[in-house]
Structures are given as structure tokens and as C-alpha cells.
Design a protein around this motif. Structure first.
Motif, PDB file in Angstrom:
ATOM      1  N   ARG A  36       0.820  -1.136  -0.031  1.00  0.00           N
ATOM      2  CA  ARG A  36      -0.075  -0.007  -0.254  1.00  0.00           C
ATOM      3  C   ARG A  36       1.042   1.145  -0.007  1.00  0.00           C
ATOM      4  NH1 ARG A  36      -3.320  -3.656   2.600  1.00  0.00           N
ATOM      5  NH2 ARG A  36      -2.295  -3.395   4.534  1.00  0.00           N
ATOM      6  N   ASN A  37       1.899   1.085   0.832  1.00  0.00           N
ATOM      7  CA  ASN A  37       2.868   2.351   0.681  1.00  0.00           C
ATOM      8  C   ASN A  37       3.593   2.598  -0.756  1.00  0.00           C
ATOM      9  OD1 ASN A  37       2.659   3.027   3.231  1.00  0.00           O
ATOM     10  ND2 ASN A  37       4.429   1.669   3.890  1.00  0.00           N
ATOM     11  N   ALA A  38       3.763   1.505  -1.347  1.00  0.00           N
ATOM     12  CA  ALA A  38       4.445   1.683  -2.729  1.00  0.00           C
ATOM     13  C   ALA A  38       3.557   2.047  -3.576  1.00  0.00           C
ATOM     14  CB  ALA A  38       4.869   0.189  -3.130  1.00  0.00           C
ATOM     15  N   ILE A  39       2.041   1.803  -3.347  1.00  0.00           N
ATOM     16  CA  ILE A  39       1.156   2.463  -4.399  1.00  0.00           C
ATOM     17  C   ILE A  39       0.955   3.790  -4.142  1.00  0.00           C
ATOM     18  CG2 ILE A  39      -1.374   2.219  -4.951  1.00  0.00           C
ATOM     19  CD1 ILE A  39      -1.289  -0.865  -4.183  1.00  0.00           C
ATOM     20  N   ALA A  40       0.961   3.903  -2.844  1.00  0.00           N
ATOM     21  CA  ALA A  40       0.794   5.478  -2.429  1.00  0.00           C
ATOM     22  C   ALA A  40       1.747   6.424  -2.835  1.00  0.00           C
ATOM     23  CB  ALA A  40       0.461   5.735  -0.684  1.00  0.00           C
ATOM     24  N   ASN A  41       3.271   5.919  -2.958  1.00  0.00           N
ATOM     25  CA  ASN A  41       4.151   6.597  -3.293  1.00  0.00           C
ATOM     26  C   ASN A  41       4.585   6.703  -4.673  1.00  0.00           C
ATOM     27  OD1 ASN A  41       4.608   7.618  -0.641  1.00  0.00           O
ATOM     28  ND2 ASN A  41       5.527   5.708   0.025  1.00  0.00           N
ATOM     29  N   ASN A  42       3.509   6.059  -5.445  1.00  0.00           N
ATOM     30  CA  ASN A  42       3.816   6.001  -6.919  1.00  0.00           C
ATOM     31  C   ASN A  42       5.082   5.151  -7.302  1.00  0.00           C
ATOM     32  OD1 ASN A  42       1.450   7.589  -7.878  1.00  0.00           O
ATOM     33  ND2 ASN A  42       2.730   9.342  -7.212  1.00  0.00           N
ATOM     34  N   HIS A  43       5.288   4.312  -6.614  1.00  0.00           N
ATOM     35  CA  HIS A  43       6.425   3.180  -7.081  1.00  0.00           C
ATOM     36  C   HIS A  43       6.005   2.595  -8.266  1.00  0.00           C
ATOM     37  CE1 HIS A  43       9.030  -0.201  -6.461  1.00  0.00           C
ATOM     38  NE2 HIS A  43       9.716   0.270  -5.437  1.00  0.00           N
ATOM     39  N   PRO A  44       7.252   2.273  -9.131  1.00  0.00           N
ATOM     40  CA  PRO A  44       7.017   1.656 -10.319  1.00  0.00           C
ATOM     41  C   PRO A  44       6.221   0.390 -10.276  1.00  0.00           C
ATOM     42  CG  PRO A  44       9.315   1.957 -10.152  1.00  0.00           C
ATOM     43  CD  PRO A  44       8.692   2.577  -8.834  1.00  0.00           C
ATOM     44  N   ILE A 118     -16.050  -5.908   6.442  1.00  0.00           N
ATOM     45  CA  ILE A 118     -16.861  -4.877   5.933  1.00  0.00           C
ATOM     46  C   ILE A 118     -17.057  -3.751   7.098  1.00  0.00           C
ATOM     47  CG2 ILE A 118     -17.880  -5.993   4.273  1.00  0.00           C
ATOM     48  CD1 ILE A 118     -20.106  -6.651   5.876  1.00  0.00           C
ATOM     49  N   SER A 119     -16.611  -3.902   8.220  1.00  0.00           N
ATOM     50  CA  SER A 119     -16.568  -2.732   9.209  1.00  0.00           C
ATOM     51  C   SER A 119     -15.520  -2.433   9.727  1.00  0.00           C
ATOM     52  CB  SER A 119     -17.578  -3.284  10.337  1.00  0.00           C
ATOM     53  OG  SER A 119     -17.162  -4.575  10.938  1.00  0.00           O
ATOM     54  N   ARG A 120     -14.258  -2.540   8.911  1.00  0.00           N
ATOM     55  CA  ARG A 120     -12.725  -2.338   9.294  1.00  0.00           C
ATOM     56  C   ARG A 120     -12.611  -0.938   8.714  1.00  0.00           C
ATOM     57  NH1 ARG A 120      -7.696  -5.817   7.972  1.00  0.00           N
ATOM     58  NH2 ARG A 120      -8.338  -5.668   5.986  1.00  0.00           N
ATOM     59  N   VAL A 121     -12.048   0.046   9.703  1.00  0.00           N
ATOM     60  CA  VAL A 121     -11.404   1.246   9.425  1.00  0.00           C
ATOM     61  C   VAL A 121     -10.093   1.351   9.943  1.00  0.00           C
ATOM     62  CG1 VAL A 121     -13.826   2.876   8.823  1.00  0.00           C
ATOM     63  CG2 VAL A 121     -12.629   2.360  11.178  1.00  0.00           C
ATOM     64  N   ILE A 122      -9.302   2.138   9.036  1.00  0.00           N
ATOM     65  CA  ILE A 122      -7.549   2.312   9.185  1.00  0.00           C
ATOM     66  C   ILE A 122      -7.264   3.741   9.444  1.00  0.00           C
ATOM     67  CG2 ILE A 122      -5.337   1.360   8.531  1.00  0.00           C
ATOM     68  CD1 ILE A 122      -7.017  -0.809   7.194  1.00  0.00           C
ATOM     69  N   CYS A 123      -6.426   4.044  10.008  1.00  0.00           N
ATOM     70  CA  CYS A 123      -5.960   5.267  10.371  1.00  0.00           C
ATOM     71  C   CYS A 123      -4.992   5.519   9.140  1.00  0.00           C
ATOM     72  CB  CYS A 123      -5.051   5.412  11.457  1.00  0.00           C
ATOM     73  SG  CYS A 123      -4.321   7.129  11.887  1.00  0.00           S
ATOM     74  N   LYS A 124      -4.861   6.655   8.341  1.00  0.00           N
ATOM     75  CA  LYS A 124      -4.043   7.065   7.193  1.00  0.00           C
ATOM     76  C   LYS A 124      -2.804   7.333   7.540  1.00  0.00           C
ATOM     77  CE  LYS A 124      -6.828   8.934   3.627  1.00  0.00           C
ATOM     78  NZ  LYS A 124      -7.800   9.764   3.130  1.00  0.00           N
ATOM     79  N   ASP A 125      -2.720   7.959   8.927  1.00  0.00           N
ATOM     80  CA  ASP A 125      -1.440   8.149   9.442  1.00  0.00           C
ATOM     81  C   ASP A 125      -0.460   7.143  10.253  1.00  0.00           C
ATOM     82  OD1 ASP A 125      -1.793  10.655   8.386  1.00  0.00           O
ATOM     83  OD2 ASP A 125      -2.605  11.549  10.295  1.00  0.00           O
ATOM     84  N   CYS A 126      -1.054   6.594  11.069  1.00  0.00           N
ATOM     85  CA  CYS A 126      -0.409   5.573  11.986  1.00  0.00           C
ATOM     86  C   CYS A 126      -0.770   3.954  11.800  1.00  0.00           C
ATOM     87  CB  CYS A 126      -0.669   5.770  13.372  1.00  0.00           C
ATOM     88  SG  CYS A 126      -2.168   5.132  14.061  1.00  0.00           S
ATOM     89  N   GLY A 141     -14.750   8.647  12.715  1.00  0.00           N
ATOM     90  CA  GLY A 141     -13.544   9.175  11.658  1.00  0.00           C
ATOM     91  C   GLY A 141     -12.274   9.526  12.030  1.00  0.00           C
ATOM     92  N   ILE A 142     -12.104   9.685  13.390  1.00  0.00           N
ATOM     93  CA  ILE A 142     -10.548  10.052  13.683  1.00  0.00           C
ATOM     94  C   ILE A 142      -9.980   8.970  14.546  1.00  0.00           C
ATOM     95  CG2 ILE A 142      -9.743  11.627  15.242  1.00  0.00           C
ATOM     96  CD1 ILE A 142     -11.289  13.101  12.969  1.00  0.00           C
ATOM     97  N   CYS A 143      -8.695   8.886  14.382  1.00  0.00           N
ATOM     98  CA  CYS A 143      -8.004   7.569  14.979  1.00  0.00           C
ATOM     99  C   CYS A 143      -7.742   8.089  16.610  1.00  0.00           C
ATOM    100  CB  CYS A 143      -6.809   7.625  14.513  1.00  0.00           C
ATOM    101  SG  CYS A 143      -5.694   6.569  15.331  1.00  0.00           S
ATOM    102  N   ASP A 144      -8.103   7.253  17.399  1.00  0.00           N
ATOM    103  CA  ASP A 144      -7.823   7.371  18.986  1.00  0.00           C
ATOM    104  C   ASP A 144      -6.500   7.776  19.320  1.00  0.00           C
ATOM    105  OD1 ASP A 144     -10.523   6.665  19.024  1.00  0.00           O
ATOM    106  OD2 ASP A 144     -10.183   4.776  20.248  1.00  0.00           O
ATOM    107  N   HIS A 145      -5.462   6.975  18.600  1.00  0.00           N
ATOM    108  CA  HIS A 145      -4.106   7.152  18.820  1.00  0.00           C
ATOM    109  C   HIS A 145      -3.358   8.357  18.442  1.00  0.00           C
ATOM    110  CE1 HIS A 145      -4.893   2.970  19.427  1.00  0.00           C
ATOM    111  NE2 HIS A 145      -4.831   2.726  18.250  1.00  0.00           N
ATOM    112  N   CYS A 146      -3.742   8.884  17.221  1.00  0.00           N
ATOM    113  CA  CYS A 146      -2.838  10.002  16.597  1.00  0.00           C
ATOM    114  C   CYS A 146      -3.830  11.221  15.768  1.00  0.00           C
ATOM    115  CB  CYS A 146      -1.826   9.511  15.637  1.00  0.00           C
ATOM    116  SG  CYS A 146      -2.526   9.007  14.071  1.00  0.00           S
ATOM    117  N   GLN A 147      -5.062  10.869  16.208  1.00  0.00           N
ATOM    118  CA  GLN A 147      -6.192  11.850  15.580  1.00  0.00           C
ATOM    119  C   GLN A 147      -5.769  11.845  14.168  1.00  0.00           C
ATOM    120  OE1 GLN A 147      -7.888  13.361  18.032  1.00  0.00           O
ATOM    121  NE2 GLN A 147      -6.575  12.269  19.357  1.00  0.00           N
TER     122      GLN A 147
END
Ligand code: ADP
Length: 212
Positions: A36-44, A118-126, A141-147
Motif C-alpha cells: 500500500r505504501n508503494a502504491i501511495a508513493n507511486n513506486h513503479p 466490511i466494518s474495518r476502518v484504518i488510520c491514514k497516518d499511523c 472518523g478520527i484515530c484514537d491514537h494520533c487523531q
């Protein structure tokens, strides 16, 4: 300590890895996160990887092994491998990369896996993982750990989860016998309530890991 987490999609590998790494001071290496990081960072490799992931298929061994080797070269000390190996050929390749002390296999029913996905949500930052049914964030919509902002993975639709489960049974489940034959496979019941990830499942993992 070097351990592998094995289990169907949504068995909770990512959630438990976060707890276990703190207890044993390990680095969590998730091949799903690397991709997912490779995709987000436009890796080849990003475009090809995204298409395969969104279909619920695996990416080619060469692609994932190169990403993993690159990551492991940067690390020292113990690791938790989450999402690798996923095929017998990857398990064979791993033998040449590093030794493994134990494989924790998280057992989960398909219905639980689908419901959780289908009920999973993930923090974009941490990368923190929440569940809108059983492990709700305190604020929507907000992460408990890092907002950070919470999002849903594109491959967490019912259709793709079913396809990921099928791929798991066809390609990854044979690894259970592979590691059983090496005497390092340990099973953990992962159907238990995710609202208490600190408790039963982690305690069961600790009982196993304290002995190795
Ligand atoms: P899950 O929560 O389904 O276990 P991951 O985050 O571990 O998902 O991985 C997401 C997707 O990334 C997989 O469905 C697969 O397409 C790809 N992927 C991750 N690890 C591997 C691997 N070792 N080999 C091939 N594909 C992989």
C-alpha cells in the motif's frame, strides 16, 4: 525472536501484531502495508500491484520478495512477519532470507472474517485498526491514537473479501502443514471478541511465545 503471523484475511493479524511487537520489542513487517505504501508513493510496481490487490489476487513472488528484502536490510533485531509468506514457494524463498522461531496461526470463521472486513476502518497516518461494530474509534472518523483520518481499504468489500478468502484457502492454507511439519506451527483462536484485543487472544499468544 522472528515470528510469522498466519491466518485468513481479517483474522486480526495487523491488530495483534501491534500489541505483540510492543510486548517483545519486535518490528512489525506487513507486506500488505509495504504494497500500500508503494502504491501511495507511486513506486513503479504500484499500478500493477493495485490492480491485483483490488481483485483479491496475490502479487507476483518476485515483486513481494524484492520489497521485503529491501525492508529487512534496513532492520535489526526481532521481527513479526505479517502477510508473508503466503504461498509454499514464498515459504521456500524465505528459508534463504531468514530463520523463523514460530508461526502463530489465527483461526477464524469465514462469517466473522467478512463481518470484520466490511466494518474495518484504518488510520491514514499511523495504520491503527478499528472496527465500527466491535472496536469503535472514540470519535467517528478520527484515530484514537494520533487523531489521523480513518479510511476504508478498497479491498474491504464483501465481494473482494470472499475472493481473498478463496485465495487464502487455495494458496496459503497449505503453509499450515508446511510449518506443522517443521514443528513450529501454533494455533490461536481468533474468533474471540475484538473489543478486548488486549486480553484473551494476546494472552494466548504470550503463553506460546514465552516458551520459545
Ligand atoms: P489481509 O488483511 O487480507 O491479510 P494484507 O494487508 O496482508 O491483507 O494484504 C493485502 C493484499 O496485498 C493481499 O490481498 C495481496 O493482494 C497483497 N499481498 C500482501 N502480501 C502478499 C504476499 N506475500 N504475496 C502476494 N501478495 C501479497
Amino acid at each position: 525472536m522472528k515470528i510469522i503471523l498466519l491466518g485468513a484475511p481479517n483474522a486480526g493479524k495487523g491488530t495483534y501484531a501491534r500489541k505483540i511487537k510492543e510486548i517483545y520489542n519486535l518490528t512489525h513487517v506487513s507486506t500488505g502495508d509495504l504494497l500500500r505504501n508503494a502504491i501511495a508513493n507511486n513506486h513503479p510496481i504500484g499500478a500493477e500491484a493495485k490492480e491485483l490487490i483490488d481483485q483479491g489476487s496475490f502479487v507476483p513472488d518476485e515483486m513481494i520478495v524484492n520489497l521485503l528484502k529491501e525492508e529487512l536490510e534496513k532492520l535489526e533485531g526481532g521481527i513479526i512477519l505479517d502477510g508473508f509468506p503466503r504461498t509454499l514457494s514464498q515459504a521456500e524463498l524465505l528459508k534463504d532470507i531468514t530463520d523463523i522461531n514460530a508461526v502463530l496461526k489465527f483461526d477464524i470463521n469465514d462469517e466473522v472474517a467478512i463481518r470484520r472486513g466490511i466494518s474495518r476502518v484504518i488510520c491514514k497516518d499511523c495504520g491503527g485498526i478499528f472496527n465500527l461494530l466491535k472496536l469503535k474509534p472514540k470519535e467517528e472518523g478520527i484515530c484514537d491514537h494520533c487523531q489521523g483520518e480513518l479510511y476504508r481499504r478498497d479491498d474491504d468489500t464483501e465481494e473482494t473479501i470472499k475472493s481473498r478468502l478463496k485465495t487464502y484457502y487455495e494458496q496459503t492454507a497449505p503453509l499450515e502443514d508446511f510449518y506443522k511439519n517443521l514443528g513450529i506451527l501454533k494455533s490461536v483462536d481468533a474468533n474471540l471478541d475484538m473489543s478486548h484485543p488486549d486480553f484473551k487472544v494476546i494472552k494466548n499468544c504470550q503463553e506460546i511465545l514465552d516458551k520459545i
